[in-house]
Design a protein around this motif. Structure first.
Motif, short mmCIF file in Angstrom:
data_model
loop_
_atom_site.label_atom_id
_atom_site.label_comp_id
_atom_site.label_asym_id
_atom_site.label_seq_id
_atom_site.Cartn_x
_atom_site.Cartn_y
_atom_site.Cartn_z
N THR A 1 0.85 -1.19 0.00
CA THR A 1 0.00 0.00 0.00
C THR A 1 0.89 1.24 0.00
O THR A 1 1.91 1.29 0.70
CB THR A 1 -0.97 0.01 1.20
N LEU A 2 0.50 2.22 -0.81
CA LEU A 2 1.25 3.46 -0.94
C LEU A 2 0.36 4.52 -1.61
O LEU A 2 -0.64 4.15 -2.23
CB LEU A 2 2.52 3.23 -1.79
N PRO A 3 0.68 5.81 -1.39
CA PRO A 3 1.67 6.33 -0.47
C PRO A 3 1.14 6.28 0.95
O PRO A 3 -0.07 6.42 1.17
CB PRO A 3 1.87 7.77 -0.94
N ALA A 4 2.02 6.08 1.89
CA ALA A 4 1.62 6.01 3.30
C ALA A 4 2.77 6.51 4.15
O ALA A 4 3.95 6.33 3.79
CB ALA A 4 1.27 4.57 3.68
N SER A 5 2.45 7.15 5.26
CA SER A 5 3.50 7.65 6.15
C SER A 5 3.90 6.57 7.14
O SER A 5 3.17 5.60 7.38
CB SER A 5 3.02 8.90 6.89
N PHE A 6 5.08 6.75 7.71
CA PHE A 6 5.58 5.78 8.68
C PHE A 6 4.82 5.91 10.00
O PHE A 6 4.69 7.00 10.56
CB PHE A 6 7.07 6.01 8.94
N ARG B 1 -12.81 25.58 12.02
CA ARG B 1 -13.24 24.20 11.80
C ARG B 1 -12.51 23.63 10.59
O ARG B 1 -12.29 24.31 9.60
CB ARG B 1 -14.75 24.12 11.57
N GLY B 2 -12.11 22.36 10.69
CA GLY B 2 -11.34 21.76 9.61
C GLY B 2 -11.95 20.49 9.06
O GLY B 2 -12.94 19.97 9.58
N ALA B 3 -11.34 20.00 7.99
CA ALA B 3 -11.73 18.73 7.39
C ALA B 3 -10.46 18.01 6.94
O ALA B 3 -9.51 18.64 6.47
CB ALA B 3 -12.66 18.94 6.20
N VAL B 4 -10.44 16.71 7.12
CA VAL B 4 -9.31 15.89 6.67
C VAL B 4 -9.86 14.62 6.02
O VAL B 4 -11.05 14.31 6.15
CB VAL B 4 -8.37 15.50 7.84
N VAL B 5 -9.00 13.92 5.33
CA VAL B 5 -9.40 12.67 4.68
C VAL B 5 -9.26 11.52 5.66
O VAL B 5 -8.20 11.33 6.27
CB VAL B 5 -8.57 12.41 3.42
N ARG B 6 -10.32 10.78 5.82
CA ARG B 6 -10.31 9.59 6.67
C ARG B 6 -9.28 8.60 6.15
O ARG B 6 -9.29 8.24 4.98
CB ARG B 6 -11.70 8.95 6.70
N GLY B 7 -8.37 8.18 6.99
CA GLY B 7 -7.35 7.23 6.58
C GLY B 7 -6.02 7.86 6.25
O GLY B 7 -4.99 7.18 6.19
N PHE B 8 -5.98 9.19 6.03
CA PHE B 8 -4.70 9.87 5.81
C PHE B 8 -3.92 9.91 7.11
O PHE B 8 -4.48 10.20 8.18
CB PHE B 8 -4.92 11.31 5.32
N THR B 9 -2.64 9.63 7.05
CA THR B 9 -1.77 9.77 8.22
C THR B 9 -0.50 10.49 7.79
O THR B 9 0.08 10.17 6.76
CB THR B 9 -1.40 8.40 8.82
N PHE B 10 -0.09 11.46 8.60
CA PHE B 10 1.13 12.21 8.32
C PHE B 10 2.00 12.31 9.57
O PHE B 10 2.50 13.36 9.91
CB PHE B 10 0.79 13.61 7.80
N GLY B 11 2.14 11.20 10.27
CA GLY B 11 2.99 11.17 11.44
C GLY B 11 2.21 11.34 12.74
O GLY B 11 1.03 11.69 12.76
N LYS B 12 2.90 11.09 13.84
CA LYS B 12 2.24 11.10 15.15
C LYS B 12 1.77 12.49 15.56
O LYS B 12 0.74 12.63 16.23
CB LYS B 12 3.17 10.51 16.21
#
Length: 275
Positions: free
Chosen positions: A93-98, A141-152
């Protein structure tokens, strides 16, 4: 004395990892490698059954050179993560963050470094240059994509905003773009080129491209983005072949160069860099 040209070293390393199987078509991997894909701007483009974009095109180039055939299957991002990390039914799976926890169940190979930023279409009520200031401005107020990860650090920010009821979750970046255009939310946190691509591909969103404002946030660092290789669905030989293949591709900056086919250099300067 014969000296191996530097540009051939990645190729020879892959051949060695394949235990003499050869570098011709079909030699690198024992079977097609299943890759879940979902729309992410022009990084991943899904149009019905047609899959294109930065990462699919680099994978196809790698396939021609190595013999590892990549088979794309379309799923929403959150669903593809569940199938890879929980069910173990996908191969890479890619792209994905560590993420440390994920690295316990799959092998991570960094391909690029990326910088998530605070992105908005309209001036915010107050200057925000840090995660601390963003959290203090309760009216935003914000919005993000479910499943996106960009680090802790990103995940901690998302968790806090969600707990405060200040965050909407969307299935894809195109939905986030439409929410910003409709002023349903004030901001998102994402590498800005992803949002620009989503706006450019939307008839109503394209007119907002000149209004995109991107602000790096103190407390939100540059992170490794790459590929996870399954330890459950793949044989050890296929895992090693893919690890060597992706490591060589990252060293040759193939994924950075792949971005430059779709984005002007200034659009990703400082945002997408070598690992």
């Amino acid at each position: 004395m014969f000296v191996i040209p530097p540009h051939l070293l990645p190729r020879l390393a892959l051949c060695a990892a394949l235990l003499g199987a050869g570098c011709g078509a079909g030699a690198a991997c024992s079977r097609p490698i299943v890759v879940p894909v979902s729309s992410i701007g022009v990084v991943m483009v899904v149009d019905g059954e047609r899959v294109s974009g930065v990462y699919p095109e680099v994978l196809r180039d790698l396939s021609e050179k190595s013999g590892c055939v990549f088979q794309f299957q379309v799923y929403p991002r959150a669903r593809s993560d569940q199938m890879f990390f929980d069910a173990g039914t996908m191969d890479v799976t890619l792209p994905a963050s560590f993420v440390a926890e994920r690295a316990q169940i799959a092998t991570f190979v960094p391909l690029v470094k990326i910088l998530p930023t605070l992105v908005s279409l309209k001036p915010l009520a107050a200057d925000v240059v840090s995660v601390k200031q963003l959290l203090e401005n309760k009216a935003l107020r914000g919005a993000v994509v479910r499943g996106f990860t960009f680090g802790k650090e990103y995940q901690a920010l998302v968790d806090t905003l969600d707990k405060e009821g200040r965050l909407d979750m969307a299935n894809d970046i195109s939905t986030v773009a439409r929410m910003l255009v409709a002023a349903r939310v004030d901001f998102t946190v994402v590498p800005p080129h992803l949002l620009r691509a989503a706006l450019a591909n939307d008839a109503k969103g394209a007119v907002w491209l000149g209004q995109v404002k991107s602000q790096p946030l103190e407390g939100l660092p540059r992170i490794d983005s790459g590929v996870y290789i399954s330890r459950r669905s793949l044989s050890e030989a296929d895992q090693e072949a893919l690890r060597v293949l992706f490591t060589a591709a990252a060293r040759d900056e193939l994924f950075v160069k792949g971005h430059l086919k779709y984005y002007p250099a200034e659009a990703i300067r400082g945002i997408v860099t070598r690992p």
